[in-house]
Design an enzyme around this catalytic site. Structure first.
Site, PDB file in Angstrom:
ATOM      1  N   GLN A  95       0.832  -1.200   0.000  1.00  0.00           N
ATOM      2  CA  GLN A  95       0.000   0.000   0.000  1.00  0.00           C
ATOM      3  C   GLN A  95       0.870   1.255   0.000  1.00  0.00           C
ATOM      4  OE1 GLN A  95      -3.331  -0.079   2.605  1.00  0.00           O
ATOM      5  NE2 GLN A  95      -4.075   1.862   1.845  1.00  0.00           N
ATOM      6  N   PHE A  96       1.163   1.753  -1.201  1.00  0.00           N
ATOM      7  CA  PHE A  96       2.029   2.927  -1.331  1.00  0.00           C
ATOM      8  C   PHE A  96       1.415   4.169  -0.708  1.00  0.00           C
ATOM      9  CE2 PHE A  96      -0.662   3.420  -5.013  1.00  0.00           C
ATOM     10  CZ  PHE A  96      -0.768   4.794  -5.197  1.00  0.00           C
ATOM     11  N   THR A  97       0.100   4.208  -0.554  1.00  0.00           N
ATOM     12  CA  THR A  97      -0.557   5.398   0.006  1.00  0.00           C
ATOM     13  C   THR A  97      -0.216   5.619   1.479  1.00  0.00           C
ATOM     14  OG1 THR A  97      -2.585   4.176   0.500  1.00  0.00           O
ATOM     15  CG2 THR A  97      -2.461   5.278  -1.650  1.00  0.00           C
TER      16      THR A  97
END
Length: 150
Positions: free
Chosen positions: A78-80
């Site tokens: 999850q890059f966010t």
């Protein structure tokens, strides 16, 4: 490296209407990677995750780990998690590592976690549009950043 660890009574990941991962009692781990992350971050985080005493003991006190609870784990990239919201209303993801750096670190993280709990780790698919379903047990949600060790 940053993780959001959620104690779950069940969790699953669906990609293109197909369930690719599913667990009962255990942990859902959302993982975000930055360019500066290394094997040292992986080692520290995995050790921290498997030893977190966030499962109830026989008295109902959060005093046992995933190892003691014999639970399962799903890891989802999850890059966010590295979003910056300082300016304006549109988050910036510039701190998140690009796939050529993030994918190998993500894979090493899963391998290390798998070795630490000695049972298969289930995963989503890096970069895919995933639907993550979970029943947060407690609720218990812990955020851990390997850059905040001291």
């Amino acid at each position: 490296m940053r993780v959001v660890v959620q104690r779950v009574s069940e969790a699953s990941v669906i990609i293109q209407n197909e369930e690719v991962a599913s667990i009962g009692n255990g942990l859902l781990v959302l993982l975000g990677v930055v360019n500066e992350d290394s094997a040292e971050d992986i080692d520290w985080l995995c050790k921290k995750i498997v030893n977190l005493r966030i499962f109830p003991d026989e008295k109902g006190v959060m005093n046992t780990s995933i190892l003691d609870a014999d639970g399962d784990i799903i890891v989802v990239s999850q890059f966010t998690l590295h979003a910056s919201t300082k300016k304006g209303n549109r988050p910036s993801y510039i701190k998140a590592a690009k796939p050529d750096i993030a994918i190998p670190l993500y894979e090493k993280f899963v391998e290390r976690l798998n070795a630490d709990i000695d049972k298969p780790i289930q995963t989503g698919e890096f970069g895919a549009d995933m639907k993550v379903h979970l029943v947060n047990d407690g609720p218990v949600t812990i955020i851990i950043d390997s850059k905040n060790r001291e």
